[in-house]
Motif scaffolding. Structure first.
Motif, PDB file in Angstrom:
ATOM      1  N   VAL A 268      33.902 -31.016 -16.410  1.00 10.62           N
ATOM      2  CA  VAL A 268      34.357 -31.153 -17.800  1.00 10.62           C
ATOM      3  C   VAL A 268      34.523 -32.632 -17.923  1.00 10.62           C
ATOM      4  CG1 VAL A 268      35.686 -30.637 -19.713  1.00 10.62           C
ATOM      5  CG2 VAL A 268      34.985 -28.865 -17.893  1.00 10.62           C
ATOM      6  N   TYR A 269      35.254 -33.347 -17.074  1.00  9.39           N
ATOM      7  CA  TYR A 269      35.407 -34.796 -17.177  1.00  9.39           C
ATOM      8  C   TYR A 269      34.089 -35.425 -17.222  1.00  9.39           C
ATOM      9  CZ  TYR A 269      40.141 -34.146 -15.589  1.00  9.39           C
ATOM     10  OH  TYR A 269      41.499 -33.536 -15.499  1.00  9.39           O
ATOM     11  N   LEU A 270      33.244 -34.977 -16.545  1.00  5.16           N
ATOM     12  CA  LEU A 270      32.021 -35.589 -16.377  1.00  5.16           C
ATOM     13  C   LEU A 270      31.037 -35.350 -17.723  1.00  5.16           C
ATOM     14  CD1 LEU A 270      30.000 -37.431 -14.629  1.00  5.16           C
ATOM     15  CD2 LEU A 270      28.871 -35.237 -13.728  1.00  5.16           C
ATOM     16  N   LEU A 271      31.122 -34.284 -18.115  1.00  5.13           N
ATOM     17  CA  LEU A 271      30.728 -33.834 -19.285  1.00  5.13           C
ATOM     18  C   LEU A 271      30.920 -34.718 -20.460  1.00  5.13           C
ATOM     19  CD1 LEU A 271      28.313 -31.992 -20.935  1.00  5.13           C
ATOM     20  CD2 LEU A 271      29.948 -30.317 -21.021  1.00  5.13           C
ATOM     21  N   LEU A 272      32.403 -34.491 -20.724  1.00  2.28           N
ATOM     22  CA  LEU A 272      33.048 -35.551 -21.848  1.00  2.28           C
ATOM     23  C   LEU A 272      32.671 -36.930 -21.594  1.00  2.28           C
ATOM     24  CD1 LEU A 272      36.469 -33.593 -21.910  1.00  2.28           C
ATOM     25  CD2 LEU A 272      34.574 -33.418 -23.592  1.00  2.28           C
ATOM     26  N   SER A 273      32.396 -37.487 -20.637  1.00  2.00           N
ATOM     27  CA  SER A 273      32.057 -38.727 -20.459  1.00  2.00           C
ATOM     28  C   SER A 273      30.946 -39.044 -20.900  1.00  2.00           C
ATOM     29  CB  SER A 273      32.251 -39.183 -18.792  1.00  2.00           C
ATOM     30  OG  SER A 273      33.370 -39.235 -18.447  1.00  2.00           O
ATOM     31  N   VAL A 274      29.865 -38.035 -20.705  1.00  2.00           N
ATOM     32  CA  VAL A 274      28.609 -38.110 -21.417  1.00  2.00           C
ATOM     33  C   VAL A 274      28.597 -38.074 -22.799  1.00  2.00           C
ATOM     34  CG1 VAL A 274      26.251 -37.136 -21.445  1.00  2.00           C
ATOM     35  CG2 VAL A 274      27.337 -37.269 -19.301  1.00  2.00           C
ATOM     36  N   VAL A 275      29.537 -37.337 -23.501  1.00  2.00           N
ATOM     37  CA  VAL A 275      29.767 -37.091 -24.815  1.00  2.00           C
ATOM     38  C   VAL A 275      29.921 -38.650 -25.392  1.00  2.00           C
ATOM     39  CG1 VAL A 275      31.199 -36.191 -26.474  1.00  2.00           C
ATOM     40  CG2 VAL A 275      30.143 -34.659 -24.715  1.00  2.00           C
ATOM     41  N   PHE A 276      31.026 -39.185 -24.550  1.00  2.00           N
ATOM     42  CA  PHE A 276      31.574 -40.538 -25.018  1.00  2.00           C
ATOM     43  C   PHE A 276      30.442 -41.546 -25.096  1.00  2.00           C
ATOM     44  CE2 PHE A 276      33.489 -44.665 -23.791  1.00  2.00           C
ATOM     45  CZ  PHE A 276      34.263 -45.043 -24.579  1.00  2.00           C
ATOM     46  N   VAL A 277      29.614 -41.665 -24.008  1.00  2.00           N
ATOM     47  CA  VAL A 277      28.425 -42.446 -24.121  1.00  2.00           C
ATOM     48  C   VAL A 277      27.626 -42.201 -25.134  1.00  2.00           C
ATOM     49  CG1 VAL A 277      26.431 -43.270 -22.747  1.00  2.00           C
ATOM     50  CG2 VAL A 277      28.672 -43.010 -21.342  1.00  2.00           C
ATOM     51  N   LEU A 278      27.129 -40.994 -25.479  1.00  2.00           N
ATOM     52  CA  LEU A 278      26.252 -40.612 -26.508  1.00  2.00           C
ATOM     53  C   LEU A 278      26.953 -40.904 -28.047  1.00  2.00           C
ATOM     54  CD1 LEU A 278      25.131 -37.248 -25.389  1.00  2.00           C
ATOM     55  CD2 LEU A 278      23.690 -39.364 -25.347  1.00  2.00           C
ATOM     56  N   TYR A 279      28.216 -40.760 -27.908  1.00  2.00           N
ATOM     57  CA  TYR A 279      28.864 -41.125 -29.366  1.00  2.00           C
ATOM     58  C   TYR A 279      28.761 -42.804 -29.427  1.00  2.00           C
ATOM     59  CZ  TYR A 279      32.585 -42.425 -32.339  1.00  2.00           C
ATOM     60  OH  TYR A 279      33.438 -42.991 -33.289  1.00  2.00           O
ATOM     61  N   ARG A 280      28.846 -43.454 -28.478  1.00  2.00           N
ATOM     62  CA  ARG A 280      28.666 -44.989 -28.581  1.00  2.00           C
ATOM     63  C   ARG A 280      27.374 -45.669 -28.932  1.00  2.00           C
ATOM     64  NH1 ARG A 280      34.386 -46.151 -28.448  1.00  2.00           N
ATOM     65  NH2 ARG A 280      33.623 -48.211 -28.152  1.00  2.00           N
ATOM     66  N   LEU A 281      26.320 -44.605 -29.038  1.00  2.00           N
ATOM     67  CA  LEU A 281      25.036 -45.151 -29.026  1.00  2.00           C
ATOM     68  C   LEU A 281      24.738 -45.621 -30.512  1.00  2.00           C
ATOM     69  CD1 LEU A 281      22.879 -42.159 -27.683  1.00  2.00           C
ATOM     70  CD2 LEU A 281      22.770 -44.398 -26.850  1.00  2.00           C
ATOM     71  N   SER A 282      25.864 -45.463 -31.383  1.00  2.00           N
ATOM     72  CA  SER A 282      25.842 -45.970 -32.733  1.00  2.00           C
ATOM     73  C   SER A 282      25.614 -47.678 -32.449  1.00  2.00           C
ATOM     74  CB  SER A 282      27.093 -45.696 -33.357  1.00  2.00           C
ATOM     75  OG  SER A 282      28.257 -46.104 -32.839  1.00  2.00           O
ATOM     76  N   VAL A 283      26.328 -47.968 -31.358  1.00  2.00           N
ATOM     77  CA  VAL A 283      26.189 -49.453 -31.113  1.00  2.00           C
ATOM     78  C   VAL A 283      25.521 -49.382 -29.513  1.00  2.00           C
ATOM     79  CG1 VAL A 283      27.369 -51.746 -30.772  1.00  2.00           C
ATOM     80  CG2 VAL A 283      28.262 -49.959 -32.404  1.00  2.00           C
ATOM     81  N   LYS A 284      24.319 -49.673 -29.551  1.00  2.00           N
ATOM     82  CA  LYS A 284      23.616 -49.563 -28.549  1.00  2.00           C
ATOM     83  C   LYS A 284      23.912 -50.276 -27.471  1.00  2.00           C
ATOM     84  CE  LYS A 284      19.277 -47.761 -30.508  1.00  2.00           C
ATOM     85  NZ  LYS A 284      17.862 -47.958 -30.493  1.00  2.00           N
ATOM     86  N   ARG A 285      24.418 -51.538 -27.561  1.00  2.00           N
ATOM     87  CA  ARG A 285      24.822 -52.325 -26.162  1.00  2.00           C
ATOM     88  C   ARG A 285      26.221 -51.787 -25.818  1.00  2.00           C
ATOM     89  NH1 ARG A 285      23.226 -57.531 -25.160  1.00  2.00           N
ATOM     90  NH2 ARG A 285      21.475 -58.110 -26.196  1.00  2.00           N
ATOM     91  N   ASP A 286      26.998 -51.179 -26.759  1.00  2.00           N
ATOM     92  CA  ASP A 286      28.295 -50.501 -26.338  1.00  2.00           C
ATOM     93  C   ASP A 286      28.053 -49.411 -25.234  1.00  2.00           C
ATOM     94  OD1 ASP A 286      31.264 -50.821 -26.390  1.00  2.00           O
ATOM     95  OD2 ASP A 286      31.035 -48.996 -27.750  1.00  2.00           O
ATOM     96  N   ALA A 287      27.112 -48.464 -25.571  1.00  2.00           N
ATOM     97  CA  ALA A 287      26.528 -47.370 -24.903  1.00  2.00           C
ATOM     98  C   ALA A 287      26.095 -47.779 -23.562  1.00  2.00           C
ATOM     99  CB  ALA A 287      25.762 -46.421 -25.690  1.00  2.00           C
ATOM    100  N   LEU A 288      25.310 -48.850 -23.716  1.00  2.00           N
ATOM    101  CA  LEU A 288      24.758 -49.279 -22.592  1.00  2.00           C
ATOM    102  C   LEU A 288      25.709 -49.920 -21.267  1.00  2.00           C
ATOM    103  CD1 LEU A 288      22.190 -49.719 -20.847  1.00  2.00           C
ATOM    104  CD2 LEU A 288      22.000 -52.059 -21.896  1.00  2.00           C
ATOM    105  N   ALA A 289      26.726 -50.581 -22.111  1.00  2.00           N
ATOM    106  CA  ALA A 289      27.786 -50.939 -21.186  1.00  2.00           C
ATOM    107  C   ALA A 289      28.599 -49.785 -20.368  1.00  2.00           C
ATOM    108  CB  ALA A 289      28.828 -51.889 -22.056  1.00  2.00           C
ATOM    109  N   TRP A 290      28.938 -48.972 -21.107  1.00  2.00           N
ATOM    110  CA  TRP A 290      29.764 -47.691 -20.377  1.00  2.00           C
ATOM    111  C   TRP A 290      28.755 -47.052 -19.681  1.00  2.00           C
ATOM    112  CZ3 TRP A 290      34.618 -47.456 -20.015  1.00  2.00           C
ATOM    113  CH2 TRP A 290      35.534 -47.835 -21.147  1.00  2.00           C
TER     114      TRP A 290
END
Length: 508
Positions: A268-290
């Motif tokens: 679940v920690y891993l799945l929620l981490s993926v959710v966090f990365v997808l949420y940051r896609l609104s700023v693609k560079r931010d998502a890529l950093a994470w």
């Protein structure tokens, strides 16, 4: 931004098991931090290196039967030497360093989540979940090993970059450089992560700042390494890089890492981490950093687990990154659920997410009684040290030589580090150390040997029946005095008699 009143209920179920496991973790650590004997079988070897620094001797140098340097980077040894000056010559002083580093890690994890979410409940949940991950790290937070300080330095680098990503102040980039420098000289495995940190800095600060970041870190790291190499006469690189690189890969670990460590441990920690990365896609560079940081920590953990000797301790930094990202992702989902129009959907989804996360947190429960030394353990150790103190002549306890030190005797080389050297990259040096140990063991240099197994000296091509010793039993219960985290206990007390092995009552 204040916590949304409509979603506070979503934190109740995760916070309850997280808080319980946090205080259980603190209870276990406080119950064993001052235990004078090993909780894990390499602790005594680390203590020997620390005491050499306190005595003004080099940490890295020519190996011999009395001392073989470990393959670890030096920072933990030097920090622990300061702790020894305050708390005394023993394992508790080293564990205090690890525990303080672990608590600081928990604080930084909570602070990072606060910066990302501005949610007090999220920050508190992240802080408590540090204790919930204690079991998955092998109950390692307080051990006299380098890993807790190493994880602290890496989390400090992550926290500095989180602050930079939110506040855009260059001072946080310098803090990240300093933290990574400390991490490199805590554990050389950090080198695997550096390209991924550079990509993250590139995404958050631009190519020019990333280039400066990388150059500054490289110059500082090379300068410190150069000084250490010069001071040790070339031994620093030999032990920490050349020798450490000789560890072999274990079969089956990639699948075990993905299935056991991740899917069965922290799914679940891993799945929620993926959710966090997808949420940051609104700023693609931010998502890529994470995504870069997550990929780097996953790769480092996989390779570390794959190498021989890679225990659950190598997962600690990955767990802390997952914790930052997972709790932030959990916050995002709760905010999305709170925005739903219909109350049934809003509260139904909130409760589902809460239960979902709480179950994985609760999975971190373990029986604390199995992690705390017993009265019998302490009594056995005290009796053994007393018996050693009364023994005549030299003593060698290859896997627990700190016991001879506690008894007022001299150290002998720790078996784990000697075996690393024998299986290492310098055949001539391997032959010399093996020959020196054979001469001592077969020639009666040691009046007393304390062994864990009959095959203890197989690395030196010495069979149990070749030893000219008399074997007797230890006065300890059969289930007492085992290192609780990993390792065996001494079983065979051998006294030199000049003839072939006699009396095998201690053989089990």
């Amino acid at each position: 931004m204040k916590d949304n009143k409509s979603v506070w209920i979503g934190y109740v179920l995760p916070l309850l098991p997280a808080a319980y496991l946090f205080f259980q973790c603190i209870y276990v650590i406080s119950s064993r931090i001052f235990y004078p004997y090993e909780i894990e079988w390499i602790e005594g070897g680390i203590l020997q290196g620390v005491l050499r620094i306190v005595d003004g001797q080099p940490l890295y140098g020519a190996p011999g039967p009395d001392y073989v340097p470990s393959l670890y980077a030096p920072l933990y040894f030097y920090v622990s030497s300061l702790s020894v000056l305050i708390f005394g010559n023993g394992l508790p002083a080293l564990r205090i360093v690890s525990f303080c580093a672990s608590l600081l890690t928990a604080i930084m994890v909570g602070t990072s989540v606060w910066q990302l979410t501005r949610s007090r409940l999220s920050a508190l949940l992240a802080f408590f979940c540090w204790g919930a991950l204690y079991r998955f790290s092998g109950s390692w937070y307080d051990l006299a090993r380098v890993d807790s300080l190493w994880a602290c330095c890496l989390v400090a680098a992550i926290t500095a970059l989180v602050f930079f990503s939110v506040q855009r102040r260059r001072c946080f980039l310098f803090m990240a450089v300093f933290a990574l420098l400390l991490a490199i000289f805590s554990k050389q495995t950090t080198l695997i992560l550096l390209p991924f940190f550079l990509v993250a800095v590139w995404c958050w600060a631009g190519f020019s700042e990333a280039l400066k970041f990388g150059l500054l870190l490289a110059v500082l790291a090379l300068a410190v390494a150069g000084v250490l190499q010069w001071q040790t006469g070339g031994y620093f690189y030999f032990y920490t890089m050349q020798m450490a690189g000789e560890h072999r890969f274990n079969q089956g670990i990639p699948l075990n890492f993905l299935h056991g460590d991740l899917m069965l441990g922290v799914p679940v920690y891993l799945l929620l981490s993926v959710v966090f990365v997808l949420y940051r896609l609104s700023v693609k560079r931010d998502a890529l950093a994470w995504l870069s940081l997550l990929s780097g920590f996953l790769l480092m953990s996989l390779l570390s687990r794959w190498y021989s000797g890679g225990f659950y301790n190598v997962l600690i930094p990955l767990h802390q990154l997952l914790l930052i990202m997972a709790v932030s992702g959990f916050y995002v989902l709760l905010e999305k659920a709170a925005a739903l129009k219909f109350a049934v959907l809003r509260y139904g989804l909130t409760i589902f997410l809460s239960v979902f996360f709480a179950l994985n947190i609760l999975h971190g429960w373990s029986d604390p009684s199995r992690q705390i030394p017993t009265v019998a353990d302490r009594a056995c150790g005290d009796a053994l040290v007393k018996r050693l103190a009364g023994a005549n002549g030299e003593i060698c306890i290859p896997r627990h030589s700190y016991l001879s030190f506690l008894a007022g005797k001299s150290f002998c080389a720790h078996e784990a580090f000697a075996v690393d050297l024998i299986h290492g990259s310098d055949p001539e040096l391997a032959v010399s150390i093996a020959t020196a140990m054979r001469d001592r063991l077969l020639g009666g240099h040691y009046n007393v040997l304390l062994l864990d197994t009959q095959a203890q000296f197989s690395a030196y091509n010495i069979g149990f029946d070749q030893l000219r010793y008399t074997a007797t039993d230890l006065d300890c219960p059969a289930d007492a005095f085992y290192p609780l985290v990993a390792g065996q206990r001494p079983l065979h007390w051998l006294e030199y008699n000049g003839e072939q092995m006699k009396d095998l009552r201690a053989v089990r």
